[in-house]
Design a protein around this motif. Structure first.
Motif, mmCIF file in Angstrom:
data_model
loop_
_atom_site.group_PDB
_atom_site.id
_atom_site.type_symbol
_atom_site.label_atom_id
_atom_site.label_comp_id
_atom_site.label_asym_id
_atom_site.label_seq_id
_atom_site.Cartn_x
_atom_site.Cartn_y
_atom_site.Cartn_z
ATOM 1 N N SER A 62 -6.199 4.495 4.676
ATOM 2 C CA SER A 62 -5.747 3.392 3.921
ATOM 3 C C SER A 62 -4.092 3.917 4.055
ATOM 4 O O SER A 62 -3.656 2.849 4.209
ATOM 5 C CB SER A 62 -6.525 3.368 3.137
ATOM 6 O OG SER A 62 -6.329 4.699 2.245
ATOM 7 N N HIS A 63 -3.720 5.676 4.070
ATOM 8 C CA HIS A 63 -2.548 5.836 4.297
ATOM 9 C C HIS A 63 -2.279 7.073 4.407
ATOM 10 O O HIS A 63 -3.368 7.576 4.447
ATOM 11 C CB HIS A 63 -1.938 4.698 2.691
ATOM 12 C CG HIS A 63 -2.639 5.546 1.376
ATOM 13 N ND1 HIS A 63 -3.377 5.942 0.911
ATOM 14 C CD2 HIS A 63 -1.172 6.434 0.691
ATOM 15 C CE1 HIS A 63 -3.604 6.178 -0.044
ATOM 16 N NE2 HIS A 63 -2.139 6.873 0.019
ATOM 17 N N VAL A 144 -6.443 -5.124 5.336
ATOM 18 C CA VAL A 144 -5.483 -5.735 5.109
ATOM 19 C C VAL A 144 -4.541 -5.162 3.986
ATOM 20 O O VAL A 144 -4.665 -4.321 3.512
ATOM 21 C CB VAL A 144 -6.444 -6.348 4.160
ATOM 22 C CG1 VAL A 144 -5.137 -7.569 2.757
ATOM 23 C CG2 VAL A 144 -7.190 -7.488 4.371
ATOM 24 N N PRO A 145 -2.424 -5.161 4.010
ATOM 25 C CA PRO A 145 -1.956 -4.981 3.425
ATOM 26 C C PRO A 145 -2.072 -5.236 1.753
ATOM 27 O O PRO A 145 -2.156 -6.329 1.884
ATOM 28 C CB PRO A 145 -0.914 -5.288 3.949
ATOM 29 C CG PRO A 145 -0.515 -6.614 5.852
ATOM 30 C CD PRO A 145 -2.366 -6.692 5.504
ATOM 31 N N VAL A 146 -1.932 -3.902 1.326
ATOM 32 C CA VAL A 146 -1.405 -3.971 -0.134
ATOM 33 C C VAL A 146 -0.501 -3.018 -0.610
ATOM 34 O O VAL A 146 0.156 -2.753 0.459
ATOM 35 C CB VAL A 146 -3.108 -3.250 -0.997
ATOM 36 C CG1 VAL A 146 -3.942 -4.068 -0.774
ATOM 37 C CG2 VAL A 146 -2.823 -2.099 -0.288
ATOM 38 N N THR A 147 -0.259 -3.325 -2.220
ATOM 39 C CA THR A 147 1.045 -2.969 -2.196
ATOM 40 C C THR A 147 1.302 -1.602 -2.620
ATOM 41 O O THR A 147 0.925 -0.851 -3.795
ATOM 42 C CB THR A 147 1.775 -3.907 -3.445
ATOM 43 O OG1 THR A 147 1.733 -5.196 -3.052
ATOM 44 C CG2 THR A 147 3.299 -3.606 -4.021
ATOM 45 N N HIS A 148 2.229 -0.525 -2.043
ATOM 46 C CA HIS A 148 2.151 1.487 -2.625
ATOM 47 C C HIS A 148 3.695 1.333 -2.308
ATOM 48 O O HIS A 148 4.882 1.140 -1.630
ATOM 49 C CB HIS A 148 0.562 1.873 -1.913
ATOM 50 C CG HIS A 148 0.129 3.244 -2.501
ATOM 51 N ND1 HIS A 148 0.949 3.436 -3.411
ATOM 52 C CD2 HIS A 148 0.132 4.445 -1.716
ATOM 53 C CE1 HIS A 148 0.506 4.536 -3.493
ATOM 54 N NE2 HIS A 148 0.120 4.751 -2.925
ATOM 55 N N THR A 149 3.486 3.158 -2.021
ATOM 56 C CA THR A 149 5.048 3.266 -1.779
ATOM 57 C C THR A 149 5.078 3.276 -0.504
ATOM 58 O O THR A 149 6.071 3.773 0.108
ATOM 59 C CB THR A 149 5.456 4.672 -2.729
ATOM 60 O OG1 THR A 149 4.581 5.421 -2.431
ATOM 61 C CG2 THR A 149 4.984 4.400 -3.958
ATOM 62 N N ILE A 150 4.096 3.500 0.674
ATOM 63 C CA ILE A 150 4.234 3.246 1.201
ATOM 64 C C ILE A 150 3.051 2.711 2.294
ATOM 65 O O ILE A 150 2.482 2.125 1.281
ATOM 66 C CB ILE A 150 3.904 4.913 2.178
ATOM 67 C CG1 ILE A 150 2.179 5.051 1.672
ATOM 68 C CG2 ILE A 150 5.027 6.423 1.568
ATOM 69 C CD1 ILE A 150 2.073 6.870 2.534
ATOM 70 N N ASP A 151 3.060 2.579 3.674
ATOM 71 C CA ASP A 151 2.413 1.385 4.162
ATOM 72 C C ASP A 151 0.638 1.979 3.941
ATOM 73 O O ASP A 151 0.407 3.193 4.351
ATOM 74 C CB ASP A 151 2.931 1.176 5.889
ATOM 75 C CG ASP A 151 1.718 0.744 6.177
ATOM 76 O OD1 ASP A 151 2.254 -0.633 7.034
ATOM 77 O OD2 ASP A 151 0.616 0.521 7.172
ATOM 78 N N TYR A 166 -12.327 -2.328 0.160
ATOM 79 C CA TYR A 166 -12.091 -1.215 -0.227
ATOM 80 C C TYR A 166 -10.185 -1.354 -0.927
ATOM 81 O O TYR A 166 -9.303 -1.345 0.632
ATOM 82 C CB TYR A 166 -12.178 -0.262 0.597
ATOM 83 C CG TYR A 166 -11.724 1.140 0.230
ATOM 84 C CD1 TYR A 166 -11.949 2.414 -0.182
ATOM 85 C CD2 TYR A 166 -10.278 1.849 1.179
ATOM 86 C CE1 TYR A 166 -11.692 3.672 -1.009
ATOM 87 C CE2 TYR A 166 -10.117 2.875 0.092
ATOM 88 C CZ TYR A 166 -10.075 3.946 -0.691
ATOM 89 O OH TYR A 166 -9.801 4.976 -0.985
ATOM 90 N N SER A 167 -10.107 -1.498 -1.770
ATOM 91 C CA SER A 167 -8.656 -1.535 -1.765
ATOM 92 C C SER A 167 -7.370 -0.796 -1.488
ATOM 93 O O SER A 167 -6.124 -1.182 -1.546
ATOM 94 C CB SER A 167 -8.030 -1.730 -3.367
ATOM 95 O OG SER A 167 -8.412 -0.196 -4.206
ATOM 96 N N GLY A 168 -7.791 0.603 -1.013
ATOM 97 C CA GLY A 168 -6.771 1.939 -0.916
ATOM 98 C C GLY A 168 -5.761 1.735 -1.863
ATOM 99 O O GLY A 168 -6.370 1.116 -3.195
ATOM 100 N N ASP A 169 -4.800 2.685 -2.217
ATOM 101 C CA ASP A 169 -3.691 3.343 -3.345
ATOM 102 C C ASP A 169 -3.041 1.453 -3.255
ATOM 103 O O ASP A 169 -2.348 1.263 -2.503
ATOM 104 C CB ASP A 169 -3.053 4.267 -3.051
ATOM 105 C CG ASP A 169 -3.935 5.277 -3.570
ATOM 106 O OD1 ASP A 169 -5.137 5.355 -3.255
ATOM 107 O OD2 ASP A 169 -3.287 6.218 -3.253
ATOM 108 N N THR A 170 -3.076 0.980 -4.343
ATOM 109 C CA THR A 170 -2.233 -0.134 -4.646
ATOM 110 C C THR A 170 -2.185 -0.624 -5.929
ATOM 111 O O THR A 170 -2.982 -0.296 -7.354
ATOM 112 C CB THR A 170 -2.650 -1.649 -4.314
ATOM 113 O OG1 THR A 170 -1.996 -2.299 -4.761
ATOM 114 C CG2 THR A 170 -4.719 -1.469 -4.979
#
Length: 265
Positions: A62-63, A144-151, A166-170
């Motif tokens: 995810s990142h 799908v892009p989400v909002t975290h401190t990096i890509d 799965y949301s990833g860190d966001t």
């Protein structure tokens, strides 16, 4: 929860690691689908025996934060010794560029794209174009892009028309909810929540959710009460407090994931 049926029956979700930190009783994020496709790699070697490590075909990353990629190092080392087929390491260009430059760079860790040889590598990179569905290890995958401190990317993974996300860190984000609304048969969402409400400032600075922001985001989905939402990434120091606060949220269907769980989706 209804089953995410594939050609061989329901898809199995294995919770290898589901926390936002590590102690002897907590492991960082790593999930398996049908023991072939991993989502993140925080605990792929600390939580899996060698046969399961070798069975993996691909890892969705995810990142590039360490708690989501750390065990790529050790699973590559183990698989090179055992002689497993190449493991696909899958992510956006920005994420894979970080792994090339700062992780598998022959300084921090050997470059396993050349070990044991370039013709027979231990890992291969596969770049995802955001919003484009591709087939990986028998599953359809869309980043799908989400909002975290990096890509950072969320993932929507589908099989035979049914999907799990799965949301990833966001922290609070928008595009993900539009993408999920497009899914006709979304069976479950693995969703991060990290800090208690009292640490909202820290959560905002670090790009994570508290229960109060989680609720606001889930209500961006058109049927939040009908979406089984499986919570992960709680910080070990705040596990009890975050669980207590999440239990009070109304109009959503929440379950906190536990290590070792195996769920049919």
């Amino acid at each position: 929860m209804a089953a995410l049926a594939g050609s061989d029956g329901p898809v199995q979700l294995r919770v290898v690691g589901c926390h936002g930190g590590e102690t002897p009783k907590h492991r960082t994020c790593a999930f398996l689908l049908d023991e072939r496709l991993a989502i993140d790699a925080g605990s792929l070697t600390s939580g899996l025996d060698l046969p399961l490590q070798c069975k993996l075909e691909a890892v969705l990353v995810s990142h590039s934060h360490l708690d989501h990629v750390r065990d790529l190092a050790t699973i590559a080392d183990n698989r090179a010794q055992i002689g497993c087929p190449p493991l696909q390491v899958v992510g956006t260009k920005a994420t894979l560029d970080v792994l090339r430059r700062h992780f598998f760079n022959d300084l921090l860790w050997p470059d396993f794209t050349c070990i044991p040889s370039k013709k027979e590598p231990t890992i291969v990179y596969r770049t995802l174009k955001p919003e484009t569905r591709v087939v990986i290890a028998g599953f359809g995958v869309r980043a799908v892009p989400v909002t975290h401190t990096i890509d950072t990317s969320a993932f929507i993974v589908d099989k035979d028309g049914a999907a799990v996300a799965y949301s990833g860190d966001t922290g609070p984000t928008d595009r993900l909810w539009h993408a999920l609304a497009e899914e006709k048969d979304l069976r479950a969402l693995l969703m991060e929540v990290s800090f208690p409400n009292e640490l909202q400032r820290l959560a905002t600075l670090s790009g994570h959710h508290t229960p109060q922001t989680l609720l606001k985001d889930l209500k961006k989905y058109h049927r939040p009460k009908d979406l089984p939402t499986l919570l992960y990434h709680i910080k070990p120091a705040f596990q009890a407090e975050v669980e207590k606060q999440c239990a009070k949220l109304k109009g959503v269907e929440l379950t906190v994931l536990s290590l070792g769980e195996q769920i049919l989706l």
